[in-house]
Design a protein around this motif. Structure first.
Motif, mmCIF file in Angstrom:
data_model
loop_
_atom_site.group_PDB
_atom_site.id
_atom_site.type_symbol
_atom_site.label_atom_id
_atom_site.label_comp_id
_atom_site.label_asym_id
_atom_site.label_seq_id
_atom_site.Cartn_x
_atom_site.Cartn_y
_atom_site.Cartn_z
ATOM 1 N N GLY A 23 32.859 -4.147 73.919
ATOM 2 C CA GLY A 23 33.045 -2.556 74.038
ATOM 3 C C GLY A 23 34.464 -2.180 74.088
ATOM 4 O O GLY A 23 35.113 -2.894 74.028
ATOM 5 N N VAL A 24 34.613 -0.984 74.148
ATOM 6 C CA VAL A 24 35.952 -0.415 74.550
ATOM 7 C C VAL A 24 36.053 0.396 75.783
ATOM 8 O O VAL A 24 34.911 1.035 76.296
ATOM 9 N N GLY A 49 25.519 -2.953 70.062
ATOM 10 C CA GLY A 49 25.796 -1.533 70.828
ATOM 11 C C GLY A 49 27.067 -1.571 71.332
ATOM 12 O O GLY A 49 27.523 -0.519 72.216
ATOM 13 N N ALA A 50 27.994 -2.199 70.887
ATOM 14 C CA ALA A 50 29.392 -2.332 71.400
ATOM 15 C C ALA A 50 30.182 -0.967 71.508
ATOM 16 O O ALA A 50 30.782 -0.575 72.279
ATOM 17 N N SER A 72 23.255 -2.107 65.919
ATOM 18 C CA SER A 72 23.658 -0.816 66.406
ATOM 19 C C SER A 72 24.936 -0.870 67.105
ATOM 20 O O SER A 72 25.162 0.097 67.982
ATOM 21 N N ALA A 73 25.975 -1.699 66.490
ATOM 22 C CA ALA A 73 27.192 -1.730 67.147
ATOM 23 C C ALA A 73 28.017 -0.358 66.930
ATOM 24 O O ALA A 73 28.690 0.145 68.098
ATOM 25 N N PHE A 74 27.696 0.386 66.065
ATOM 26 C CA PHE A 74 28.308 1.717 65.776
ATOM 27 C C PHE A 74 27.374 2.781 65.934
ATOM 28 O O PHE A 74 27.545 4.080 65.194
ATOM 29 N N LYS A 75 26.095 2.510 66.252
ATOM 30 C CA LYS A 75 25.262 3.621 66.043
ATOM 31 C C LYS A 75 25.437 4.809 66.755
ATOM 32 O O LYS A 75 25.920 4.774 67.942
ATOM 33 N N ALA A 93 23.862 -1.593 61.954
ATOM 34 C CA ALA A 93 25.114 -1.683 62.409
ATOM 35 C C ALA A 93 25.781 -0.379 62.621
ATOM 36 O O ALA A 93 26.685 -0.010 63.345
ATOM 37 N N PHE A 94 25.578 0.348 61.567
ATOM 38 C CA PHE A 94 26.304 1.827 61.372
ATOM 39 C C PHE A 94 25.289 2.769 61.379
ATOM 40 O O PHE A 94 25.386 4.000 60.789
ATOM 41 N N GLU A 95 24.105 2.566 61.965
ATOM 42 C CA GLU A 95 23.108 3.728 61.900
ATOM 43 C C GLU A 95 23.653 5.292 62.514
ATOM 44 O O GLU A 95 24.270 4.995 63.452
ATOM 45 N N ASP A 96 23.101 5.840 61.892
ATOM 46 C CA ASP A 96 23.373 7.570 62.202
ATOM 47 C C ASP A 96 25.056 7.763 62.431
ATOM 48 O O ASP A 96 25.273 8.647 63.032
#
Length: 163
Positions: A23-24, A49-50, A72-75, A93-96
């Motif tokens: 995460g950030v 989810g990061a 879901s890293a960038f969901k 990974a890039f959902e929504d």
């Protein structure tokens, strides 16, 4: 604009094999340059989810050391417009990422799951890096399955023909 390009701006986990970005520290970041290493170890992946729901994130760049982007890293990164990656994309990974318009991939991208870009209805441009050259392609559909098929075809073709 908040640009994060230093390893101390991120959270990391290590599972005994792979150093992963978890995460950030500040979810207000607008641009991320993922570091290639942390504490002398290569960053191998982006965790599940990061960056989920980082509302202001617009661009993200990955080093070649990142070999996978977990689910879901960038969901829900609704402002994300551009991503440059060279890795395996796992489910959702890039959902929504509804504003995602352009991705740049390497012809060495080995796997991208069919639902990696679920809900990315504005994606229109795919660029492929191959042997130092950049090839641009336009996508004329909103179908997630068509985007996935198109991406597979582009990466396979550029890899097979050497760019």
């Amino acid at each position: 604009m908040s640009i994060y390009d230093s390893a101390n701006k991120f959270n990391f986990t290590y599972d005994g094999k792979t150093m992963m970005l978890a995460g950030v520290n500040d979810t207000e970041a607008t641009e991320l340059h993922i570091p290639s290493e942390y504490n002398g170890m290569s960053i191998g992946g982006i965790g599940n989810g990061a960056f989920m729901n980082c509302a202001k994130l617009r661009r993200v760049y990955f080093p070649d050391t990142v070999t996978f982007i977990d689910g879901s890293a960038f969901k829900g990164c609704e402002e994300l417009r551009e991503a440059e990656l060279s890795s395996e994309l796992r489910a959702f990974a890039f959902e929504d990422c509804i504003e995602l318009r352009r991705i740049t991939v390497s012809n060495h991208t080995t796997r991208h799951e069919i639902n990696s870009f679920r809900g990315c209805k504005n994606m229109r441009n795919v660029s492929v890096k191959c042997d130092g050259k950049l090839r641009n392609f336009v996508i004329a559909t909103e179908s997630e399955q068509a985007i996935w098929l198109y991406l597979r075809a582009i990466v396979s073709a550029t890899d097979s023909y050497g760019g």
